[in-house]
Design a protein around this motif. Structure first.
Motif, mmCIF file in Angstrom:
data_model
loop_
_atom_site.group_PDB
_atom_site.id
_atom_site.type_symbol
_atom_site.label_atom_id
_atom_site.label_comp_id
_atom_site.label_asym_id
_atom_site.label_seq_id
_atom_site.Cartn_x
_atom_site.Cartn_y
_atom_site.Cartn_z
ATOM 1 N N UNK A 144 39.173 25.093 43.163
ATOM 2 C CA UNK A 144 39.630 26.230 43.582
ATOM 3 C C UNK A 144 38.275 27.214 44.243
ATOM 4 N N UNK A 145 38.543 28.004 45.091
ATOM 5 C CA UNK A 145 37.521 28.685 45.849
ATOM 6 C C UNK A 145 37.803 30.240 45.685
ATOM 7 N N UNK A 146 36.904 30.882 45.203
ATOM 8 C CA UNK A 146 37.383 32.349 45.089
ATOM 9 C C UNK A 146 36.898 32.809 46.626
ATOM 10 N N UNK A 147 37.886 33.589 47.538
ATOM 11 C CA UNK A 147 37.864 34.152 48.542
ATOM 12 C C UNK A 147 37.543 35.552 48.534
ATOM 13 N N UNK A 148 37.711 36.071 47.267
ATOM 14 C CA UNK A 148 37.532 37.759 47.161
ATOM 15 C C UNK A 148 36.001 38.073 47.410
ATOM 16 N N UNK A 149 35.692 39.020 47.768
ATOM 17 C CA UNK A 149 34.244 39.442 47.922
ATOM 18 C C UNK A 149 33.619 40.097 46.475
ATOM 19 N N UNK A 150 32.438 39.921 46.422
ATOM 20 C CA UNK A 150 31.758 40.280 45.006
ATOM 21 C C UNK A 150 31.697 41.972 44.947
ATOM 22 N N UNK A 151 32.096 42.729 44.016
ATOM 23 C CA UNK A 151 32.330 43.957 44.245
ATOM 24 C C UNK A 151 30.863 44.613 44.229
ATOM 25 N N UNK A 152 29.773 44.040 43.576
ATOM 26 C CA UNK A 152 28.472 44.652 43.769
ATOM 27 C C UNK A 152 27.505 43.524 44.017
ATOM 28 N N UNK A 153 26.533 43.714 44.635
ATOM 29 C CA UNK A 153 25.605 42.602 45.037
ATOM 30 C C UNK A 153 24.848 42.337 43.690
ATOM 31 N N UNK A 154 24.274 41.191 43.370
ATOM 32 C CA UNK A 154 23.769 40.823 42.288
ATOM 33 C C UNK A 154 22.358 41.102 42.050
#
Length: 176
Positions: free
Chosen positions: A4-14
């Motif tokens: 499974x791939x998560x296509x949602x963008x990360x809320x904050x940059x690491x």
């Protein structure tokens, strides 16, 4: 099997999370430094001793033992040192080289008949033994008398004097 791939963008940059962690650690470090300025060492040591069930009647800045030697050969009921203390003087020259150390001499009596002939006291004999060894060490120039302490008398299986090198953490002149 498919992953499974998560296509949602990360809320904050690491990097932002890492920067926030670093900032909080740095703030905590400076708070610690500020708090450490006003610490009363003696009260802190007493608090730690009390928390761990230690003896708080002992002075807070007591020397921490780091080395030990024994002077034996005392006759029963006698405080006379039977031999020379040159071996102990050589040991002191090496072990007590650091001026932040003190030497505690603890006299020990042996059997029940090992008492002071004048008073019948084991404690007095033990202290006299420690004082006799201290006098010989000072006379030989092995150690400065200001760095010597006579400890409490003790009983054991044989009469001797125990010398304990203790690290005080401060120079002898700085202590009250």
């Amino acid at each position: 099997m498919t992953l499974a791939r998560f296509d949602e963008p990360v809320a904050r940059p690491l990097w932002l999370i890492t920067l926030a962690d670093l900032s909080l650690l740095l703030l905590g470090f400076f708070v610690f430094l500020q708090a450490a300025r006003s610490i009363d060492e003696a009260r802190m040591v007493d608090g730690v001793r009390q928390a761990f069930g230690g003896d708080t009647s002992e002075p807070a800045m007591a020397a921490m033992p780091v080395d030990l030697a024994i002077v034996g050969g005392f006759a029963s009921g006698s405080a006379l040192v039977s031999g020379s203390v040159t071996d102990i003087a050589r040991w002191l020259d090496d072990a007590a080289r650091d001026p932040r150390t003190t030497v505690t001499l603890t006299g020990v009596t042996g059997s029940a008949s090992d008492v002071d002939p004048r008073t019948g006291s084991r404690d007095i004999l033990a202290i006299d033994r420690a004082r006799a060894v201290a006098a010989q060490l000072v006379a030989s120039g092995a150690i400065d008398p200001a760095r010597l302490r006579i400890g409490a008398a003790a009983t054991g299986t044989r009469g001797h004097v125990a010398l304990t090198i203790g690290f005080t953490g401060s120079l002898a002149e700085e202590r009250p």
